[in-house]
Design an enzyme around this catalytic site. Sequence first.
Site, mmCIF file in Angstrom:
data_model
loop_
_atom_site.group_PDB
_atom_site.id
_atom_site.type_symbol
_atom_site.label_atom_id
_atom_site.label_comp_id
_atom_site.label_asym_id
_atom_site.label_seq_id
_atom_site.Cartn_x
_atom_site.Cartn_y
_atom_site.Cartn_z
ATOM 1 N N GLY A 69 -3.396 8.470 5.305
ATOM 2 C CA GLY A 69 -4.639 8.782 5.307
ATOM 3 C C GLY A 69 -4.941 9.066 7.225
ATOM 4 C CB VAL A 98 -6.901 -2.027 6.523
ATOM 5 C CG1 VAL A 98 -7.996 -2.572 7.456
ATOM 6 C CG2 VAL A 98 -7.405 -0.689 6.550
ATOM 7 C CD GLU A 145 2.145 -3.551 7.934
ATOM 8 O OE1 GLU A 145 3.823 -3.607 7.890
ATOM 9 O OE2 GLU A 145 1.900 -3.612 8.915
#
Lengths: 781, 156
Positions: free
Chosen positions: A490, A736, A738
């Site tokens: 994203g 954020v 992984e």
Amino acid sequence: MTRALSCVGKSVPRGDAVEKVTGSARYAHDLALPGMLHAALVTSPHASARIARVDVADAAALPGVRAILAGANLDVRLGLYMRDKRILARDVVRYQGEPVVAVAADTLDIAREACRRVRVEYEPTRAVFDPRDAMKSGAPLVHPDLESYAHLEGVFFPKSNTNVAHHQKIRKGDVDAAIASAEVTLEARFDNPPVQHVPMETHAAIAQALPDGRVEIWTSSQSPYTVRHLMSVVFGLPHASIRVHVPYVGGGFGGKAGLNLEPLVYVLSKAAGGRPVKFVATREQEFNTLPSRQGLHSTIEIGATRAGKIVALKATYVWDAGAYADYGVNVGRAAAYSGAGPYAVPNCSIDSFVVYTNKVYGTAYRGFGHLEVLWGIERAIDQMARKLGLDPAEFRRRNLLTVGDTTITGETFTAGHGKPVECLDAVAKAIEWGTPSTPPASSTKRRGKGIAMLHKAPAMPTSTSCSAIIKLDEDGAADILVSGVDYGQGTYTVLRQIAAEELRLPIDAVHINSDCDTAFTPYDWQTVASRFSYMGGHAVIEAAADCLRQLRFAAAQVFGVAPEKIVCENASAYPDGEPERAIPYRSLALGYVYPNGNAIGGPVIGHGRFIARGLTHLAPDTGQGRPAQFWTYGAHGVEVEVDTETGEIEILRIASAVDAGKVLNAGLARGQVIGGVVQGIGSALWEGFRFDKEGRLKNPSFVDYKIPTAKDLPREMVPILLENPQPDGPYGARGVAEHPMISVPSAIGNALYDALGIEFASLPLSPEHVIARLAEKGTKP
Amino acid sequence: MHDIELRVNGHAERASVPAGMTLLEFLRDRLALTGAKEGCGIGECGACTVLLDRTPVTACLVLAVEADGLDVRTIEGEAADGELSALQRAFVDAGAVQCGFCTPGMIMSARALLLRSPHPSDEEIVEAIAGNLCRCTGYEAILAAIRAASGTGGEP
Ligand code: FES
Ligand code: FES
């Protein structure tokens, strides 16, 4: 920021969702070029053998076959950090599934038929499958000529005449003395099997070797520029002669980083007279030929005071690199500098060995070694807490890093690192930690709760950089060009939000390239390590500032005021305090035209860049230095129900907290957490390679290698995103993507102890594994 | 070679295909309908799901000749006149898409469900997509999307 954010932080939907729900998004799998050939592979049935003879005469006689290559035709070595790999096995094979011969033909059917007609004679040689055996003297050497391999000097230290591709040391204080004098000590061993990334799109690549020496590549890759650079290094081609296109990518999770199939299709295209050649990995090859996550064997010793303070931690991590370690060496390095967990450890010693074996090789996988080391650390922390008679959450609370502490690599923990303890408290609250589970409905079931911490920093070269270009369109909208790849995370949407925020444009007026093309999109190292929003975010902020400078400069001339007096707001520019005089961006984007026809300015194109700051190599003997641009901390709390008759574990609820610094897009961040947690449940409960005695992979399919399905969702998932800002992050954000996967197995393992009173040391926690341990303990009802 | 006639997304198609050609190959290579994906080629992932006379099938396991005389519906037929179906819109709005590779097959499985059961229970939804693997989303948003599209009619 003084003004309220208008776009950053909002749950803006993905910009590419419409293309994806209509089936019009094009992936490398979907591409076809005029005259394109299809490639197939002959792979090794042996884990370790000499290639005595390759006979391709029958295959070559098949009509429609355009090129056949074997390792003997190709004398180059590939690799990101360590150049240890061939395009096709040459002289020897080192794992079952290794490519030996490649065929390009008019159709895939012909290419596969030709492969069946290739005859390869092998002389099996002694193999080594367990990395602990591979470290013993007298073990067969997987790479006898290791010392001649090129590698990143000063960072990796291959040991000649051994199977050790890299040994990472971390030394802080005097660990042996501290353990010897510790009031309470614990030693435990843990194991993780190798696992697969399982992107739903298998690896695919197309290359065309052009007659003037240029190369064009279309590939399902996380790393367009790294592909270009390594192709240049391997084949001695100028960078500008290599053009890499990355269309939509159907998942990566690390497995599509570095260089993969691109050299193979390039040499085939060359051999086939320059016709484009496409190779798409079969699902079996995705398991068996392409890289996986390395296995790990951990030995962990902890010393603590009776009051519950950790005084020492000593760990040995032995990584099962498989046959090649070109990327795996960096997993061993990164997991070492994170290898004591997010705790203040005054005396620490870690030895992390990346060891060659005769198995399918490892690479980056979401979490980059951290899920594996924290499986051991977080289970050991729980065991230590019990030994001390302390609540495991409380023991963690007493030892988590806080402001002023020093990490095991010598970094000072600051308020800007975020708040690990808040993550712990948030998940503890969410699962009602301290309150026993309500009894299960059935007497053969047991319930338990567990908690685990996580942390990770991006593992990347000290000089990692990226860039962004923003062009304003005729209508005043903005186009962002970047070469980081959005393979589902994203990030493209987040970068659009950042540009919209900075340029004062509505989100719908900000576009971004949906594919990368090294001929047009600007440099980015590779899309790995949860650093794209952070680094790309900075580059976009700078590119937007460059656009605004150009807009202000033109508007200042129009209004006859100084550029600093120009305000940009609502897609327009005006002198401060006079919004009624605003000129829309569309009248400035290509240059401003006066009523008399005179023009000033010119097309507005902004450029921004970012380079990692203040990072150092780690000292070879002590591992001291600054390896990390930022750290992200988090925690999971989980409640499980175990069926003691079937061994099945059901996740009743799992709460996952990550200190994101600043949530740039709440919906997308939630999607990363849920997706990561479920992937972590896969690693916890089912996933793991199984090999037979000859080193052949026994489960290279979805029937034998189970990944989570819609039936396996926890009854309740609670994502918690904390916002303790990262001072140097864009809007205070850290990576954020992984993290949610890391420590999911640890939390489940801890809950399993709570439920059954059995210590599980190896993954996966499959029904067979649980049943076997229950039977062993005689606790089976 | 075998001559087949079928309807694909409402269009009549006539073709001569080899006996061994799968429906997935026919759709992707002959008709350039690349929305259905190949995630495994052996019926284990659901990425190639299409509807054959309103029933979901894994197109990699169906031969093109088996579709002779039947009605095939693919993801390309889901949006009518350039308008997303309510189901597609729900996938976008729920954030049910990440890499998107599983999405066409997932939507077709959901479509088949809504055709036979316009107001499915949660259990029915889970059952309907249990054969569609998604490695990215963790399924939660997909289930939410299908739930949101429930009751929007059997047809897009
Ligand atoms: S491609 Fe048909 S089920 Fe996987
Ligand atoms: S969105 Fe990537 S596999 Fe489902």
